[in-house]
Each structure stands twice: as structure tokens, then as C-alpha cells.
Design an enzyme around this catalytic site. Structure first.
Site, short mmCIF file in Angstrom:
data_model
loop_
_atom_site.label_atom_id
_atom_site.label_comp_id
_atom_site.label_asym_id
_atom_site.label_seq_id
_atom_site.Cartn_x
_atom_site.Cartn_y
_atom_site.Cartn_z
N PRO A 1 -1.32 -5.72 -7.48
CA PRO A 1 -0.83 -6.70 -6.53
C PRO A 1 -1.45 -6.62 -5.19
CG PRO A 1 0.70 -4.56 -6.74
CD PRO A 1 -0.34 -4.49 -7.45
N ASP B 1 -3.81 -2.70 -2.14
CA ASP B 1 -3.04 -2.46 -3.09
C ASP B 1 -1.54 -2.22 -2.72
OD1 ASP B 1 -1.51 -1.67 -5.50
OD2 ASP B 1 -3.33 -0.69 -6.16
N HIS B 2 -0.53 -3.19 -2.94
CA HIS B 2 0.74 -3.23 -2.39
C HIS B 2 1.47 -2.18 -3.20
CE1 HIS B 2 4.02 -4.18 0.06
NE2 HIS B 2 3.82 -5.38 0.06
N ARG B 3 0.95 -1.48 -4.18
CA ARG B 3 1.63 -0.52 -4.97
C ARG B 3 1.52 0.96 -3.99
NH1 ARG B 3 -1.26 -0.67 -10.45
NH2 ARG B 3 -3.09 -0.49 -9.12
#
Ligand code: CAO
Length: 428
Positions: free
Chosen positions: A226, A400-402
Site C-alpha cells: 500500500p 509502505d503504509h503497513r
């Protein structure tokens, strides 16, 4: 009245001394007739041995790793008072196991509510959305991969799901949620098939080897990570003056120092200040790296490569510039070694020499962020009293939005811009 009966391995053809690879029940479990009790796997086939009647498992007489043949006692089951004997035979891997129809799985809120219909194997309620045709070993492989087998299209005879189909599914899996299951699946329409020649003259050119390799990696990164991209601008007026000065002062044969060398150096300092950017996701853990190997995207006639400058934190600007020039030249000549492109922690993609005002780079997995640099331009900047002509370097940070969030990315970029605006901060 109930009785305890031995369960033995029924007729399994020519197979003898077959290893038990999985025990599917435990003492105390209630089983329906045909509930798979254990899985056997020979070199040629995988078989599930089903319960011959309904009841409660009293004792297991085999263990994973043991071997069995026809007649081997495998379990003792207390038969239910009204048990109906099964007609079932073990199911060889060459045959298909048909999963229950979707209505059954979908209508059951939980495994406990599910009532297996007669003469069907007990439900494996993994959220399958369609009847799945697959051998036990393929279904087991699907479980290992965490795939809901009902979502996979089979390419074998009669739509049977093969091992390759599972691997293909993993490769093509997108973040699209499958309706009703909450699971992810490809759910994509097929690629448009167009006869381009119908519309005009065309030429078919094969992709370079490099693009054939990098394309699927980029697609995987784009689809599975993401991405979010933050933008900022660094005032590099003073740094540019310094850069021009040291290039003038440089000895004959010194590599030219470009903005990218400063960016690489500044990035190592920002990574130290924000260690979660110098990381890789490993399952539910974050691997924090205590080394600073930085990749830079290099454009070559065959496509993009990302050579890595090791321990960039320990190197001076001139060393970085020199190493970058060597690696970029080797990249253009196709002479990079695989080790030249390994071990990167964070990448920088600079299009500054080419142009543009900004772009959104794709994260180079398993890294968690990448910095993009576009072309620096002189802009009128308000200094509180008047406009001043300042050289502004556009930066973009994809992350990376994780692993990271917008606030962290904003702080990282602030920090980096601060360093680029006044490079003396590197010493702090
Ligand atoms: N703003 C303004 N000018 C810039 C600049 C910037 N951000 N970055 C570089 N320049 C200037 C350099 O100073 C140099 O100018 P002079 O020739 O007048 O000194 C000129 O642009 C060319 O620089 P360069 O590209 O040779 O050197 P570099 O260190 O900036 O980059 C390399 C080296 C290998 C990264 C680059 O050649 C390259 O391949 N870039 C493309 C990367 C890429 O494709 N990224 C996209 C990836 S996504 O598909």
C-alpha cells in the site's frame, strides 16, 4: 448403545508403507462418516483416509511420519448410536475431492454451525466461495500458502486445481477484496485482447531481458504494497553553490559530484534518525537494519537497475560520487554483478538530470520506502520580507503504509530537507 471399533486403512491399491503426512483429527473429536482422518502421501499420490462411520475419536494409533499399508490400524472410534457406515474409499491424489457447494459454506456463520450434508466430507470452512476440485496435497499446499482454494481457478482436467494454479494465484493476487469472504483475490478482468493491426501499422518488439525480469517485480511491489507518496521541496541554493565549488576544486579525473551524492549521504543520516525507514517487513515483524546500504535507480539502454552503495554512511561525498559513477557505467554496459544490486536498505530514484517536477516512485521490496528527486529549479521564495530566488529541489517519498504512516513520512522528509538546506546539520 455405542461400541468402540478399530479403523484400519482400507484397500489403497498397490500402495504400501505410505508415510502419514498429516493427522486431521484428535482424540475427543466428533467425526461424521467420511470425515478425513489423516493424509498419506506416496511419491505418486496423496490419499485421505476418511472415517468409515460417524462417532468420536477415542485414540489415534499412528503419528505423522509413520507409515501405513492396507489393514494398518490407524484409530479407534466410538461409533455413534445411529451411525451409518460409509461407502467411502480413500481418495487418491489423482482423483478429485469436491468441496461442498458455496451455499453451505456461505450460510454457515462458523464451523460450529455447519452441518455437513450426508455423504459429503465434513466441511472445511475456510471461506471457499466455489466448489473446489483439488487433490488433498494441493489443498494442503493451499492451506500452507494461506489461500482459500475456492477462489482459485483450476487449469487441470474438469477445472481441477493444480499446484501451478496456486502459485499463479499467489503471483496475481491483488488487494481486491472478494465479496462476502473478506479475503483477497485477483478478481480482475482478463487483459484486453486487441488486434492492433486492425487500426494501423504496428511493429512487435520483444521486451528486453531486464524488463521481463523487472516488470513482474515492479507489478508485485505495486500491487502488494500500500503505497503513499509525500512531497516536499528542499532549498538547495547553498548546497548547489558548494557542489559547484567542490567540482571546480576537484582534481583531474575526479568523478563529478551531483546532487544525488548529497542526497544519498543525507538519506543515511535521516535513516539513522528514523530507523523504521531502514527496515523490511517479515511477516508480523519488522527487521530494523543497523547498516546503511543505499540503492540508486540507474537508467540503462535495457531498462532500470538499482546498484547499491554499501555503508554509504561511512563514505564521504567524493567517495559516493566516484562509486556511483563506476556503478552507473557498469550498469549501462550491463556489467553489474548480482552482488552489486543486493542488500539495499533504501533506494533513491533521481530524474533530476532528465527533468520533471515530481513523480511517485515504486518501493523496491523488501524495502519500505523510496525517495524520488526531480529537477531543481530556481523559484521565488518568500523570506518574510521579500521574495528571494532560491533553488528548490522537489522530493517525493513513497512509503509502505503497513509499516509507516503519513506523520512519520512527513517528519522524515522534513529532516531530509533540513539537511539538504544546510548540509552542516550532517555533523550534528
Ligand atoms: N536537479 C537539477 N539538475 C540535476 C539534478 C537535479 N535534481 N540531478 C542531476 N542534475 C544534473 C547534474 O548536475 C548534471 O548536470 P551537469 O552535467 O551540468 O553537471 C546532469 O543533471 C546529469 O546528471 P546525471 O544524471 O549524469 O547524474 P546523477 O548523479 O544525477 O544521476 C544516475 C546518475 C545514474 C542516477 C542517472 O544518470 C540516471 O540513470 N537517472 C535515471 C534514474 C531513473 O531512471 N529513475 C527513474 C526510476 S523509475 O522508472
Amino acid at each position: 448403545m455405542s461400541t468402540i471399533k478399530d479403523v484400519t486403512v482400507p484397500d489403497i491399491g498397490d500402495f504400501k508403507n505410505i508415510p502419514v503426512i498429516e493427522i486431521l483429527v484428535k482424540p475427543g473429536d466428533s467425526v461424521a462418516a467420511d470425515t478425513p482422518l489423516l493424509t498419506l502421501e506416496s511419491e505418486k499420490a496423496t490419499l485421505e483416509v476418511p472415517a468409515p462411520f460417524a462417532g468420536t475419536v477415542v485414540e489415534l494409533l499412528v503419528a505423522v511420519g509413520g507409515t501405513v499399508s492396507e489393514g494398518t490400524r490407524i484409530a479407534r472410534i466410538e461409533a455413534a448410536a445411529t451411525e451409518q457406515p460409509s461407502q467411502a474409499l480413500p481418495v487418491p491424489g489423482d482423483q478429485l475431492i469436491e468441496e461442498p457447494p458455496p451455499a453451505i459454506a456461505a450460510s454457515a456463520g462458523s464451523a460450529a454451525e455447519a452441518v455437513p450434508p450426508p455423504n459429503l466430507p465434513a466441511l472445511s470452512l475456510e471461506g471457499e466461495s466455489a466448489p473446489a476440485h483439488a487433490s488433498p496435497s494441493v489443498r494442503q499446499f493451499a492451506r500452507e500458502l494461506g489461500i482459500e482454494i475456492g477462489l482459485v481457478n483450476g487449469s487441470g482436467p474438469k477445472g481441477r486445481i493444480l499446484r501451478e494454479d496456486l502459485l499463479g494465484f499467489v503471483k496475481s493476487r491483488s488487494a481486491t477484496a472478494s465479496e462476502g469472504t473478506g479475503a483477497v483475490g485477483p478478481n480482475l478482468p482478463p487483459w484486453p485482447q486487441v488486434d492492433f493491426a486492425k487500426f494501423g501499422a504496428i511493429e512487435r518488439v520483444p521486451l528486453s531481458r531486464l524488463r521481463r525480469i523487472s516488470g513482474p517485480n515492479l507489478a508485485r511491489n505495486w500491487v502488494t504494497i500500500p503505497h503513499v507518496t509525500n512531497f516536499d521541496e528542499a532549498d538547495v541554493t547553498d548546497l548547489e553553490a558548494f557542489r559547484l565549488k567542490i567540482n571546480r576544486e576537484g582534481a583531474q579525473g575526479d568523478a563529478k559530484v551531483t546532487m544525488l551524492a548529497f542526497l544519498l549521504k543525507a538519506a543515511t543520516v535521516s535513516l539513522k534518525a528514523f530507523p523504521e525507514f531502514n527496515a523490511s517487513l517479515d511477516g508480523e515483524d519488522l527487521i530494523l537494519k543497523r547498516y546503511y546500504h543505499l540503492g540508486f535507480a540507474a537508467d540503462t539502454p535495457n531498462g532500470l537497475v538499482v546498484p547499491v552503495i554499501r555503508d554509504a554512511n561511512r563514505k564521504g561525498i567524493r567517495d559516493i560520487a566516484r562509486e556511483m559513477a563506476v556503478l552507473a557505467e557498469q550498469a549501462r554496459q550491463g556489467k553489474l554483478k548480482p552482488t552489486d544490486m543486493q542488500g539495499g536498505c533504501f533506494s533513491i530514484s533521481s530524474l533530476g538530470g532528465i527533468g520533471g517536477t515530481g513523480f511517485t516512485p515504486i518501493i523496491n521490496a523488501p524495502e519500505v520506502a523510496i525517495l524520488g528527486a526531480a529537477r531543481a529549479r530556481t523559484k521565488p521564495l518568500w523570506d518574510g520580507a521579500q521574495f528571494q530566488p532560491r533553488l528548490s529541489l522537489p522530493l517525493s517519498l513513497s512509503w509502505d503504509h503497513r509499516v509507516l504512516d503519513g506523520a512519520a513520512a512527513g517528519r522524515f522528509l522534513n529532516h531530509l530537507c533540513g539537511l539538504m538546506s544546510d548540509f552542516r546539520r550532517i555533523l550534528l
